[in-house]
Design a protein around this motif. Structure first.
Motif, PDB file in Angstrom:
ATOM      1  N   GLY A  23       0.813  -1.202   0.000  1.00  0.00           N
ATOM      2  CA  GLY A  23       0.000   0.000   0.000  1.00  0.00           C
ATOM      3  C   GLY A  23       0.849   1.255   0.000  1.00  0.00           C
ATOM      4  N   ALA A  24       0.246   2.357  -0.415  1.00  0.00           N
ATOM      5  CA  ALA A  24       0.985   3.617  -0.561  1.00  0.00           C
ATOM      6  C   ALA A  24       1.607   4.082   0.748  1.00  0.00           C
ATOM      7  CB  ALA A  24       0.049   4.692  -1.117  1.00  0.00           C
ATOM      8  N   GLU A  25       0.899   3.944   1.858  1.00  0.00           N
ATOM      9  CA  GLU A  25       1.414   4.399   3.148  1.00  0.00           C
ATOM     10  C   GLU A  25       2.684   3.629   3.533  1.00  0.00           C
ATOM     11  OE1 GLU A  25       0.525   6.730   5.383  1.00  0.00           O
ATOM     12  OE2 GLU A  25      -1.135   7.551   4.205  1.00  0.00           O
ATOM     13  N   ASP A  26       2.648   2.321   3.348  1.00  0.00           N
ATOM     14  CA  ASP A  26       3.797   1.494   3.701  1.00  0.00           C
ATOM     15  C   ASP A  26       4.980   1.753   2.768  1.00  0.00           C
ATOM     16  OD1 ASP A  26       2.313   0.437   5.741  1.00  0.00           O
ATOM     17  OD2 ASP A  26       1.899  -1.478   4.736  1.00  0.00           O
ATOM     18  N   VAL A  27       4.696   1.887   1.477  1.00  0.00           N
ATOM     19  CA  VAL A  27       5.758   2.213   0.521  1.00  0.00           C
ATOM     20  C   VAL A  27       6.413   3.534   0.896  1.00  0.00           C
ATOM     21  CG1 VAL A  27       6.268   2.837  -1.873  1.00  0.00           C
ATOM     22  CG2 VAL A  27       4.738   0.909  -1.384  1.00  0.00           C
ATOM     23  N   ALA A  28       5.595   4.522   1.212  1.00  0.00           N
ATOM     24  CA  ALA A  28       6.122   5.841   1.556  1.00  0.00           C
ATOM     25  C   ALA A  28       7.028   5.773   2.783  1.00  0.00           C
ATOM     26  CB  ALA A  28       4.977   6.815   1.802  1.00  0.00           C
ATOM     27  N   THR A  29       6.613   5.019   3.793  1.00  0.00           N
ATOM     28  CA  THR A  29       7.410   4.908   5.020  1.00  0.00           C
ATOM     29  C   THR A  29       8.756   4.264   4.755  1.00  0.00           C
ATOM     30  OG1 THR A  29       5.417   4.775   6.400  1.00  0.00           O
ATOM     31  CG2 THR A  29       7.462   3.930   7.340  1.00  0.00           C
ATOM     32  N   ILE A  30       8.756   3.165   4.012  1.00  0.00           N
ATOM     33  CA  ILE A  30      10.004   2.444   3.726  1.00  0.00           C
ATOM     34  C   ILE A  30      10.921   3.272   2.834  1.00  0.00           C
ATOM     35  CG2 ILE A  30      10.970   0.404   2.592  1.00  0.00           C
ATOM     36  CD1 ILE A  30       8.348  -1.071   3.462  1.00  0.00           C
ATOM     37  N   VAL A  31      10.364   3.857   1.793  1.00  0.00           N
ATOM     38  CA  VAL A  31      11.160   4.661   0.854  1.00  0.00           C
ATOM     39  C   VAL A  31      11.775   5.863   1.565  1.00  0.00           C
ATOM     40  CG1 VAL A  31      10.954   6.211  -1.131  1.00  0.00           C
ATOM     41  CG2 VAL A  31       9.999   3.913  -1.246  1.00  0.00           C
ATOM     42  N   THR A  32      11.008   6.502   2.429  1.00  0.00           N
ATOM     43  CA  THR A  32      11.530   7.642   3.188  1.00  0.00           C
ATOM     44  C   THR A  32      12.709   7.221   4.053  1.00  0.00           C
ATOM     45  OG1 THR A  32       9.379   8.743   3.246  1.00  0.00           O
ATOM     46  CG2 THR A  32      10.964   9.393   4.920  1.00  0.00           C
TER      47      THR A  32
END
Length: 217
Positions: A96-105
């Motif tokens: 999901g977008a939220e999880d991708v954003a957290t990991i990528v950040t």
């Protein structure tokens, strides 16, 4: 998808392996499965110990496992290229977008001018920078060691632990000064230790560096 599934993913394993091959050619210390697995476990330990929920702990472990894949592109700014690669990989795997954003950040901020902007990023920074050990040195000829070889080879033991009160995180090193001096360590790691202090503060902790039982930070 779980951390265990990420760890077994053949595409991701190929990227990690090939990224480390590039660093072999450049003469860098080990950045392969031993390193990323250790970082993943340590990032998970930090957040679990501090009481973060299981999902956030899982994200930290995934970020730890993927954090160095950018070395496949180039060592320079590998955190940024790795973040872009992780975005594509995780999106394709259905995260999901939220999880991708957290990991990528977290991946994009683990090195250099990075900032511990969230708990996962902070845990990744501490876990990555604490992985200093003799077994990461590939060069077995001590007469040709560069400063990175000397510093890593000199570290006989490295532990990163949160105290029982959850107020401090301590990086304790046992250093054999026959191979590298404490000053050598600070010459190449001071910026990293400053980043660790900021990461600890993000997690509500104080950061302490102890070398041969002497507190230095």
């Amino acid at each position: 998808m779980t951390f265990e599934e990420i760890e077994k993913n053949e595409t991701i394993r190929a990227y990690i392996s090939k990224a480390d091959e590039s660093l072999v050619a450049l003469g860098y210390t080990e950045h392969s499965f031993a390193h990323v697995t250790h970082v993943a476990a340590m990032a998970g330990y930090l957040l679990e110990t501090l009481g973060y929920d299981a999902h956030t702990v899982e994200l930290a472990k995934i970020a730890g496992y993927l954090h160095d894949i950018g070395n496949l592109v180039n060592r320079i700014e590998h955190s940024q290229s790795g973040a872009v690669m992780a975005f594509q990989i995780l999106t394709s795997l259905g995260f999901g977008a939220e999880d991708v954003a957290t990991i990528v950040t977290a991946i994009g901020n683990h090195e250099g001018t990075g900032v511990p902007v969230n708990a996962v990023a902070a845990a990744l920074i501490l876990a990555d920078k604490a992985d200093v050990r003799r077994s990461r040195v590939r060069n077995q000829d001590t007469t040709t060691f560069d400063i990175h070889d000397r510093v890593n080879y000199s570290v006989k033991k490295s532990t990163l632990k949160i105290n029982e009160d959850r107020t401090l995180v301590k990086l304790k090193l046992t250093v054999d000064t026959h191979f590298g001096s404490v000053m050598d360590y600070f010459e190449i790691f001071m910026q990293r230790m400053i980043l660790c202090r900021k990461a600890a503060e993000k997690l509500g902790l104080q950061f302490k560096l102890i070398i041969n039982e002497q507190q230095l930070i």
